[in-house]
Design a protein around this motif. Structure first.
Motif, short mmCIF file in Angstrom:
data_model
loop_
_atom_site.label_atom_id
_atom_site.label_comp_id
_atom_site.label_asym_id
_atom_site.label_seq_id
_atom_site.Cartn_x
_atom_site.Cartn_y
_atom_site.Cartn_z
N ASP A 153 -7.71 -16.40 -8.12
CA ASP A 153 -7.05 -16.12 -6.83
C ASP A 153 -7.25 -14.70 -6.33
O ASP A 153 -6.30 -14.05 -5.90
N LYS A 154 -8.46 -14.21 -6.41
CA LYS A 154 -8.80 -12.88 -5.88
C LYS A 154 -7.89 -11.80 -6.42
O LYS A 154 -7.54 -10.86 -5.72
N GLY A 187 -7.39 -7.85 -4.95
CA GLY A 187 -7.13 -7.79 -6.38
C GLY A 187 -7.46 -6.48 -7.03
O GLY A 187 -7.47 -6.38 -8.26
N ASN A 225 -1.36 -3.73 -8.17
CA ASN A 225 -2.33 -4.59 -7.52
C ASN A 225 -1.83 -4.90 -6.13
O ASN A 225 -0.81 -5.54 -5.97
N ASP A 226 -2.55 -4.41 -5.12
CA ASP A 226 -2.19 -4.72 -3.74
C ASP A 226 -2.67 -6.13 -3.42
O ASP A 226 -3.86 -6.41 -3.48
N ARG A 227 -1.73 -6.98 -3.10
CA ARG A 227 -2.08 -8.37 -2.87
C ARG A 227 -3.04 -8.55 -1.70
O ARG A 227 -3.68 -9.59 -1.56
N ASN A 228 -3.12 -7.54 -0.83
CA ASN A 228 -3.98 -7.68 0.34
C ASN A 228 -5.31 -6.98 0.20
O ASN A 228 -6.05 -6.85 1.16
N PHE A 236 5.72 -9.95 -10.56
CA PHE A 236 5.26 -10.39 -9.25
C PHE A 236 6.43 -10.47 -8.28
O PHE A 236 6.36 -9.99 -7.16
N ASN A 275 1.92 -6.26 -6.93
CA ASN A 275 2.14 -6.79 -8.28
C ASN A 275 2.04 -5.62 -9.24
O ASN A 275 1.24 -4.70 -9.01
N TYR A 323 -4.76 -11.97 -7.42
CA TYR A 323 -3.31 -12.07 -7.28
C TYR A 323 -2.66 -12.15 -8.65
O TYR A 323 -1.58 -11.63 -8.87
N ASN A 324 -3.37 -12.80 -9.57
CA ASN A 324 -2.86 -12.93 -10.93
C ASN A 324 -3.43 -11.84 -11.83
O ASN A 324 -4.19 -10.99 -11.40
#
Lengths: 113, 114
Positions: A96-97, B100, B94-97, B51, B32, A99-100
């Motif tokens: 997921d790019k 990653g 980790n910036d979600r936008n 998260f 995150n 996200y995880n």
């Protein structure tokens, strides 16, 4: 089974040479990364690929060229190696790019003489 | 720009002592948060992650971390360290936008004396 593997583990070479580091992941992830860890252990992202497409390209000299033949592989080719390229290079992968969480490989210690 | 700051460069403790490693980040968006550990000569392994939800997260090997949004902090704790906890610890954001991209702190070297 190794989730993220890199070869070689150690690489010693002369200035000016061209070398490649290979990375493979068997986790089925769609995103892969290259990080550089310097002598002070500081980690910085270099590149990221998602399904073979480049999505992150930090300010890395264009002597560094990542190549992703498929989503399970991300190789790093370095041209005209310089002393300052000496570092440990880590490959990582995630779903997921990013996200995880990211799963890291064992690292490749590159020494340029 | 995002940044992550770890307060301690090198921490030396005796076995059974309690541990707290500080981590602050600068970013106003949704992030995150992670703590990774690197044992000598090994690759990075995830200790724990945050998260959303309960700001107190528990990880492996008895580690936990607390996310305090108002302080932009994500400190790592362990009530009683062991010699085998000797390692380098990295906080990361980790910036979600941003696809990653993990932004790492400088790392904290933990040495535990037997």
């Amino acid at each position: 089974d190794t989730a993220v593997s890199q070869t070689p583990k150690y690489l010693v070479t002369q200035m000016g040479n061209d070398k490649s580091i290979k990375c493979e992941q068997n986790l089925g992830h769609d995103t892969m990364y290259w990080y550089k860890q310097d002598s002070k252990k500081f980690l910085k992202i270099m590149f990221s690929y998602n399904n073979k497409e480049l999505i992150i390209n930090e300010t890395v000299p264009n002597r560094f060229s990542p190549k992703s033949p498929d989503k399970a592989h991300l190789n790093l080719h370095i041209n005209s190696l310089e002393l300052g390229d000496s570092a440990v290079y880590f490959c990582a992968s995630s779903q997921d790019k990013g996200y995880n969480e990211q799963f890291f490989g064992p690292g490749t210690r590159l020494t340029v003489l | 720009a995002q940044s992550v700051s770890q307060h301690n460069h090198h921490v030396i403790l005796s076995e059974a002592a309690s541990l707290e490693l500080g981590c602050n980040y600068s970013y106003g968006g949704t992030v995150n948060l992670f703590w990774y550990v690197q044992y000598p000569g090994q690759h990075l392994q995830l200790l724990l992650k945050y998260f959303s939800g309960d700001p107190l997260v528990k990880g492996i090997k008895g580690f936990e971390a607390e996310f305090i949004k108002s302080k932009f902090s994500f400190n790592l704790r362990k009530p009683s360290v062991q010699w085998s906890d000797t390692a380098e610890y990295f906080c990361a954001v980790n910036d979600r936008n941003q696809g990653g991209k993990l932004i790492f702190g400088q790392g904290t070297e933990l040495s535990v004396k037997p």
